[in-house]
Design a protein around this motif. Structure first.
Motif, mmCIF file in Angstrom:
data_model
loop_
_atom_site.group_PDB
_atom_site.id
_atom_site.type_symbol
_atom_site.label_atom_id
_atom_site.label_comp_id
_atom_site.label_asym_id
_atom_site.label_seq_id
_atom_site.Cartn_x
_atom_site.Cartn_y
_atom_site.Cartn_z
ATOM 1 N N VAL A 7 11.357 68.610 -26.762
ATOM 2 C CA VAL A 7 12.028 69.609 -25.923
ATOM 3 C C VAL A 7 12.332 70.844 -26.762
ATOM 4 C CG1 VAL A 7 14.064 70.136 -24.527
ATOM 5 C CG2 VAL A 7 13.025 67.855 -24.409
ATOM 6 N N ALA A 8 11.923 72.009 -26.264
ATOM 7 C CA ALA A 8 12.215 73.286 -26.931
ATOM 8 C C ALA A 8 13.465 73.899 -26.318
ATOM 9 C CB ALA A 8 11.041 74.238 -26.789
ATOM 10 N N VAL A 9 14.354 74.367 -27.169
ATOM 11 C CA VAL A 9 15.629 74.940 -26.730
ATOM 12 C C VAL A 9 15.712 76.394 -27.201
ATOM 13 C CG1 VAL A 9 18.141 74.779 -26.863
ATOM 14 C CG2 VAL A 9 16.749 72.690 -26.888
ATOM 15 N N VAL A 10 16.030 77.288 -26.272
ATOM 16 C CA VAL A 10 16.218 78.696 -26.615
ATOM 17 C C VAL A 10 17.642 79.093 -26.221
ATOM 18 C CG1 VAL A 10 15.300 81.032 -26.440
ATOM 19 C CG2 VAL A 10 13.796 79.083 -26.019
ATOM 20 N N HIS A 35 8.828 86.693 -23.866
ATOM 21 C CA HIS A 35 7.752 86.504 -24.845
ATOM 22 C C HIS A 35 7.815 85.110 -25.458
ATOM 23 C CE1 HIS A 35 6.429 90.766 -24.839
ATOM 24 N NE2 HIS A 35 7.691 91.000 -24.548
ATOM 25 N N ILE A 36 8.971 84.708 -25.957
ATOM 26 C CA ILE A 36 9.066 83.402 -26.619
ATOM 27 C C ILE A 36 8.984 82.261 -25.608
ATOM 28 C CG2 ILE A 36 11.597 83.203 -26.635
ATOM 29 C CD1 ILE A 36 9.149 82.152 -29.449
ATOM 30 N N VAL A 37 9.535 82.466 -24.413
ATOM 31 C CA VAL A 37 9.469 81.401 -23.405
ATOM 32 C C VAL A 37 8.023 81.126 -23.019
ATOM 33 C CG1 VAL A 37 10.066 80.770 -21.036
ATOM 34 C CG2 VAL A 37 11.806 81.770 -22.530
ATOM 35 N N GLN A 38 7.245 82.184 -22.794
ATOM 36 C CA GLN A 38 5.832 81.982 -22.458
ATOM 37 C C GLN A 38 5.089 81.314 -23.601
ATOM 38 O OE1 GLN A 38 4.323 82.595 -19.320
ATOM 39 N NE2 GLN A 38 2.956 81.169 -20.391
ATOM 40 N N THR A 39 5.422 81.714 -24.842
ATOM 41 C CA THR A 39 4.794 81.101 -26.015
ATOM 42 C C THR A 39 5.073 79.601 -26.048
ATOM 43 O OG1 THR A 39 4.908 83.136 -27.315
ATOM 44 C CG2 THR A 39 4.791 81.075 -28.543
ATOM 45 N N LEU A 40 6.308 79.213 -25.803
ATOM 46 C CA LEU A 40 6.668 77.793 -25.815
ATOM 47 C C LEU A 40 5.960 77.038 -24.698
ATOM 48 C CD1 LEU A 40 10.499 78.193 -26.482
ATOM 49 C CD2 LEU A 40 8.802 77.288 -28.096
ATOM 50 N N LEU A 41 5.845 77.655 -23.534
ATOM 51 C CA LEU A 41 5.154 77.011 -22.414
ATOM 52 C C LEU A 41 3.665 76.808 -22.718
ATOM 53 C CD1 LEU A 41 6.813 78.917 -19.431
ATOM 54 C CD2 LEU A 41 7.140 76.501 -20.020
ATOM 55 N N ASP A 42 3.133 77.608 -23.641
ATOM 56 C CA ASP A 42 1.727 77.516 -24.002
ATOM 57 C C ASP A 42 1.452 76.476 -25.093
ATOM 58 O OD1 ASP A 42 1.064 79.463 -22.169
ATOM 59 O OD2 ASP A 42 1.069 81.107 -23.619
ATOM 60 N N VAL A 43 2.502 75.824 -25.594
ATOM 61 C CA VAL A 43 2.316 74.799 -26.628
ATOM 62 C C VAL A 43 2.132 73.447 -25.934
ATOM 63 C CG1 VAL A 43 3.345 73.625 -28.613
ATOM 64 C CG2 VAL A 43 3.722 76.090 -28.290
ATOM 65 N N PRO A 44 0.975 72.836 -26.046
ATOM 66 C CA PRO A 44 0.687 71.611 -25.274
ATOM 67 C C PRO A 44 1.610 70.439 -25.603
ATOM 68 C CG PRO A 44 -1.313 72.472 -26.310
ATOM 69 C CD PRO A 44 -0.178 73.256 -26.851
ATOM 70 N N THR A 45 2.102 70.370 -26.835
ATOM 71 C CA THR A 45 2.919 69.217 -27.237
ATOM 72 C C THR A 45 4.383 69.339 -26.824
ATOM 73 O OG1 THR A 45 2.978 70.280 -29.421
ATOM 74 C CG2 THR A 45 1.531 68.373 -29.163
ATOM 75 N N ILE A 46 4.785 70.486 -26.299
ATOM 76 C CA ILE A 46 6.169 70.649 -25.827
ATOM 77 C C ILE A 46 6.247 70.174 -24.382
ATOM 78 C CG2 ILE A 46 7.955 72.336 -25.230
ATOM 79 C CD1 ILE A 46 7.166 73.915 -27.708
ATOM 80 N N ASP A 47 7.137 69.212 -24.134
ATOM 81 C CA ASP A 47 7.248 68.612 -22.800
ATOM 82 C C ASP A 47 8.171 69.382 -21.870
ATOM 83 O OD1 ASP A 47 5.747 65.951 -23.086
ATOM 84 O OD2 ASP A 47 7.032 65.960 -24.847
ATOM 85 N N GLU A 48 9.161 70.051 -22.426
ATOM 86 C CA GLU A 48 10.114 70.781 -21.586
ATOM 87 C C GLU A 48 10.685 71.947 -22.375
ATOM 88 O OE1 GLU A 48 13.897 69.837 -18.606
ATOM 89 O OE2 GLU A 48 13.674 68.625 -20.428
ATOM 90 N N SER A 112 3.714 82.785 -32.620
ATOM 91 C CA SER A 112 2.587 82.335 -31.793
ATOM 92 C C SER A 112 2.699 80.863 -31.441
ATOM 93 C CB SER A 112 1.263 82.582 -32.533
ATOM 94 O OG SER A 112 1.106 81.665 -33.605
ATOM 95 N N SER A 113 2.069 80.508 -30.339
ATOM 96 C CA SER A 113 2.044 79.105 -29.930
ATOM 97 C C SER A 113 1.286 78.268 -30.952
ATOM 98 C CB SER A 113 1.421 78.966 -28.537
ATOM 99 O OG SER A 113 0.131 79.545 -28.507
ATOM 100 N N ALA A 117 2.825 75.011 -32.642
ATOM 101 C CA ALA A 117 2.115 73.741 -32.478
ATOM 102 C C ALA A 117 1.786 73.115 -33.828
ATOM 103 C CB ALA A 117 0.837 73.953 -31.662
ATOM 104 N N SER A 118 1.375 73.943 -34.771
ATOM 105 C CA SER A 118 1.051 73.456 -36.113
ATOM 106 C C SER A 118 2.289 72.894 -36.806
ATOM 107 C CB SER A 118 0.448 74.588 -36.948
ATOM 108 O OG SER A 118 0.250 74.180 -38.281
#
Length: 225
Positions: A7-10, A35-48, A112-113, A117-118
């Motif tokens: 889970v990513a928290v901003v 910008h950062i919210v869209q980046t997080l949504l683009d990371v496949p391993t982030i579930d929420e 960047s996503s 992700a890395s």
């Protein structure tokens, strides 16, 4: 098979002291936090993706722009600017179902996503060796204390700066940790952190008005390229 829920928290406050309304101020035609919210949504391993905020402006905007993002309303006693981020995160962690938490800021619009992700992949690969992970910027320069004591070099041996052993700046781009580490230490950084270098342009952090002008210039150059 173990499935790790990430889970990513901003966290975002409505008011900011040095750059007024920075979290929702426009950058490249969008509110900064988009910008950062869209980046997080683009990371496949982030579930929420979760936003913790006290801002009605941000809450209403998220509902329209990012309906899949969850919003937690920050309680009154955690809203002051001097409240430690670890206290805010401890409150957030009680409300989300996560094996791993990633915390970042709206003030890192160029992160960047791929970098995120890395970092997640590296943390998961080293979970047995490290209990947390955070972004850093490499510094190879001659550093001194306020009373003129050298920190990372010998003034009698004038090495080229590129030959100095690097030191690393905690750049606040991201922190990756388990809820257990946060609860037991009261800190998002554990006893055995993993440092992950972030490219210089991605690490631009908007803390002062001049930082916002720099971000606007970078965004304009990216649009032209």
């Amino acid at each position: 098979v173990d499935v790790t829920r990430i889970v990513a928290v901003v966290p975002m406050r409505h008011n900011s002291e040095r750059v007024k309304g920075k979290n929702y101020r426009p950058l490249a035609g969008r509110p900064l936090f988009h910008h950062i919210v869209q980046t997080l949504l683009d990371v496949p391993t982030i579930d929420e993706v979760v936003i913790d905020t006290d801002s009605d402006t941000i809450i209403s905007d998220v509902q329209e722009a990012f309906p899949g993002v969850r919003v937690l309303v920050r309680p009154e006693h955690l809203r002051a600017g001097e409240i430690p981020m670890n206290d805010v995160l401890l409150n957030t962690a009680t409300q989300v179902d996560a094996d791993v938490l990633l915390q970042t800021h709206s003030t890192n619009p160029f992160l960047s996503s791929e970098t995120i992700a890395s970092a997640i992949d590296r943390f998961l690969a080293h979970e047995n060796d490290c209990d947390s992970c955070f972004g850093v910027s490499r510094i190879q320069a001659r550093l001194w204390t306020a009373d003129a004591q050298p920190i990372n070099h010998d003034p009698a041996v004038l090495l080229r700066t590129q030959d100095l052993a690097p030191v690393y700046l905690e750049n606040s781009c991201f922190y990756i940790f388990t809820p257990e580490t946060l609860r037991t230490r009261g800190n998002r950084i554990g006893e055995r952190p993993l440092l992950v270098e972030v490219p210089a342009e991605e690490a631009i952090d908007i803390d002062e008005e001049s930082d916002f002008r720099l971000a606007q210039a970078v965004a304009a150059m990216r649009d032209q390229s």
